[in-house]
Motif scaffolding. Structure first.
Motif, PDB file in Angstrom:
ATOM      1  N   UNK A  55       0.820  -1.216   0.000  1.00 42.08           N
ATOM      2  CA  UNK A  55       0.000   0.000   0.000  1.00 42.08           C
ATOM      3  C   UNK A  55       0.854   1.265   0.000  1.00 42.08           C
ATOM      4  N   UNK A  56       2.091   1.188   0.489  1.00 34.41           N
ATOM      5  CA  UNK A  56       2.942   2.387   0.546  1.00 34.41           C
ATOM      6  C   UNK A  56       3.362   2.844  -0.842  1.00 34.41           C
ATOM      7  N   UNK A  57       3.229   1.997  -1.860  1.00 30.86           N
ATOM      8  CA  UNK A  57       3.603   2.376  -3.229  1.00 30.86           C
ATOM      9  C   UNK A  57       2.418   2.891  -4.031  1.00 30.86           C
ATOM     10  N   UNK A  58       1.213   2.811  -3.504  1.00 30.64           N
ATOM     11  CA  UNK A  58       0.025   3.206  -4.259  1.00 30.64           C
ATOM     12  C   UNK A  58       0.017   4.713  -4.511  1.00 30.64           C
ATOM     13  N   UNK A  59      -0.341   5.078  -5.732  1.00 30.21           N
ATOM     14  CA  UNK A  59      -0.427   6.482  -6.096  1.00 30.21           C
ATOM     15  C   UNK A  59       0.912   7.139  -6.341  1.00 30.21           C
ATOM     16  N   UNK A  60       1.991   6.371  -6.383  1.00 28.62           N
ATOM     17  CA  UNK A  60       3.327   6.915  -6.605  1.00 28.62           C
ATOM     18  C   UNK A  60       3.820   6.531  -8.000  1.00 28.62           C
ATOM     19  N   UNK A  61       4.934   7.113  -8.409  1.00 29.11           N
ATOM     20  CA  UNK A  61       5.556   6.739  -9.680  1.00 29.11           C
ATOM     21  C   UNK A  61       6.019   5.285  -9.661  1.00 29.11           C
ATOM     22  N   UNK A  62       6.217   4.745  -8.447  1.00 31.08           N
ATOM     23  CA  UNK A  62       6.650   3.349  -8.323  1.00 31.08           C
ATOM     24  C   UNK A  62       5.557   2.370  -8.726  1.00 31.08           C
TER      25      UNK A  62
END
Length: 426
Positions: A295-302
């Protein structure tokens, strides 16, 4: 002979304590609702599978708007409310303006709802102190008890916003450093219990961080927990250093609008890079603690990349920038608190170590939820320098009394390490 009946002033004291605690609990519940409503409204178009450029102007707009409201409508400083309360209490200032019961709540809701990367505890503590001060005067209490009600109201605000009555008591005793006698401590405890219970009921009897299937403490966890405590203490020193630097640079800007714009732009860019920094972060903590670390990568360029190591990259970025986002919010024009950011950072640190621990130790890994809960208290104690409050507040707000021993162990280690590295109180 009949037992003597309580005097009229004692009746007034009991009534004032109950009414004040109930009012503060309601205020905390309303604040939580306002923050949630605003956040849900402005993030309705959030895309978990791609970048969200609009978070940059949102961060700027939120800080600029709140800064304008504070300068032109409230017309009195609201930032860093806990620090101001401590100064007032030690100066014996027991009178707070009536508008202070409402102004911190509205400005905090706008700050956090529009992306401010901080907490709601500072504003509710200020509002609770103002409620306590004004109710004490309305009930005709003397000057000393009015000051006690001011300090107790602040503690009741903490108890209500975290749903942690014991944590609220220790906030007044440990953070505000209010010296109280037995009767005053009973008043404080009663007020915290009433406000905490009221806020808990208003939230639907659910904690902010809900952890399912939390396991019991096992002695095999000790090496990993000791490592967590040491690393959390080192990280706490880093958090304080970078946060203090950010605060000094912002406060050196003498033009308020310019300071708002720079702080807002800093916050907006960090929100764009790591949307997990948005608001208090309790929803993200809940997901991570329950095993959804992706979930920490959601909505990011990752989110465009599919690699197993991406959560580690995202967690690293979050940990390196959280203190900057926190202090940009609190020192750049927003109205918020410093406690929730340390809880969030600690939880992320615990998740990071739980991911890396199997690769650096031959001992069995520790469940992520245990590391998250212990990390929350460890970094809070290392940054705020209030170990007792940190221990009980985290155990209460996560409803994990079975982890009291490991939480206490990690907290003391982190607090000691941070104190050694920084060599100063807070």
């Amino acid at each position: 002979m009949n037992n003597p009946q309580p005097s009229h002033p004692e009746y007034r004291l009991i009534a004032a304590t109950a009414v004040t605690g109930l009012t503060i609990g309601i205020a905390a519940g309303v604040l939580k609702w306002m923050v949630t409503f605003i956040a849900h409204t402005v993030t309705a178009g959030f895309d978990v599978a791609g970048e969200n450029w609009w978070l940059i102007p949102l961060g700027i707009g939120g800080i600029v708007m709140v800064g304008w409201i504070v300068r032109h409508i409230v017309k009195m400083p609201l930032e860093h409310g806990t620090e101001r309360l401590k100064v007032d209490i030690h100066a014996g200032n027991n009178r707070m303006p009536l508008r202070m019961t409402i102004a911190p709540l509205i400005t905090s809701a706008l700050t956090l709802g529009c992306g401010g990367s901080a907490g709601s505890e500072g504003p509710i503590a200020s509002s609770g102190a103002a409620i306590g001060s004004n109710f004490a005067r309305w009930f005709g209490l003397d000057s000393r008890r009015t000051l006690i009600f001011l300090a107790s109201g602040a503690g009741a605000g903490i108890a209500a916003i975290f749903k942690a009555p014991i944590g609220g008591v220790f906030f007044t005793l440990e953070v505000l450093q209010m010296e109280l006698g037995l009767t005053a401590v009973l008043m404080l405890t009663g007020m915290c219990l009433i406000s905490g219970l009221c806020a808990y009921v208003m939230s639907g009897c659910t904690p902010d961080v809900i952890i399912s299937g939390l396991i019991d403490f096992d002695m095999a966890m000790l090496p990993g927990l000791a490592l967590l405590g040491l690393l959390a203490g080192i990280y706490s020193a880093f958090y304080l250093t970078t946060g203090t630097y950010t605060r000094r640079r912002l406060e050196a800007i003498t033009i308020p609008v310019k300071r708002n714009l720079i702080a807002g732009a800093t916050l907006g860019i960090l929100l764009f890079l790591f949307p997990a920094l948005y608001g208090e972060g309790y929803s993200m903590l809940t997901q991570v603690a329950n095993g959804h670390i992706d979930a920490v990568t959601e909505g990011t360029l990752l989110s465009y990349i599919s690699r197993p190591w991406l959560p580690v990259v995202a967690l690293t970025g979050i940990l390196l920038t959280k203190s900057i986002a926190d202090y940009a919010t609190n020192s750049g024009g927003g109205v918020a608190g410093d406690f929730a950011p340390t809880l969030f950072a600690g939880g992320m640190a615990g998740a990071m170590i739980s991911l890396l621990y199997p690769h650096i130790a031959v001992l069995p890994s520790i469940p992520t939820d245990v590391m998250v809960v212990c990390g929350m208290a460890a970094v809070m104690a290392g940054v705020i320098r209030a170990p007792l409050m940190s221990i009980f507040l985290v155990v209460e707000m996560t409803q994990s009394p079975r982890l009291l021993l490991p939480v206490a162990l990690v907290t003391v280690i982190s607090w000691g390490m941070s104190s050694l590295l920084c060599k100063r109180g807070r």
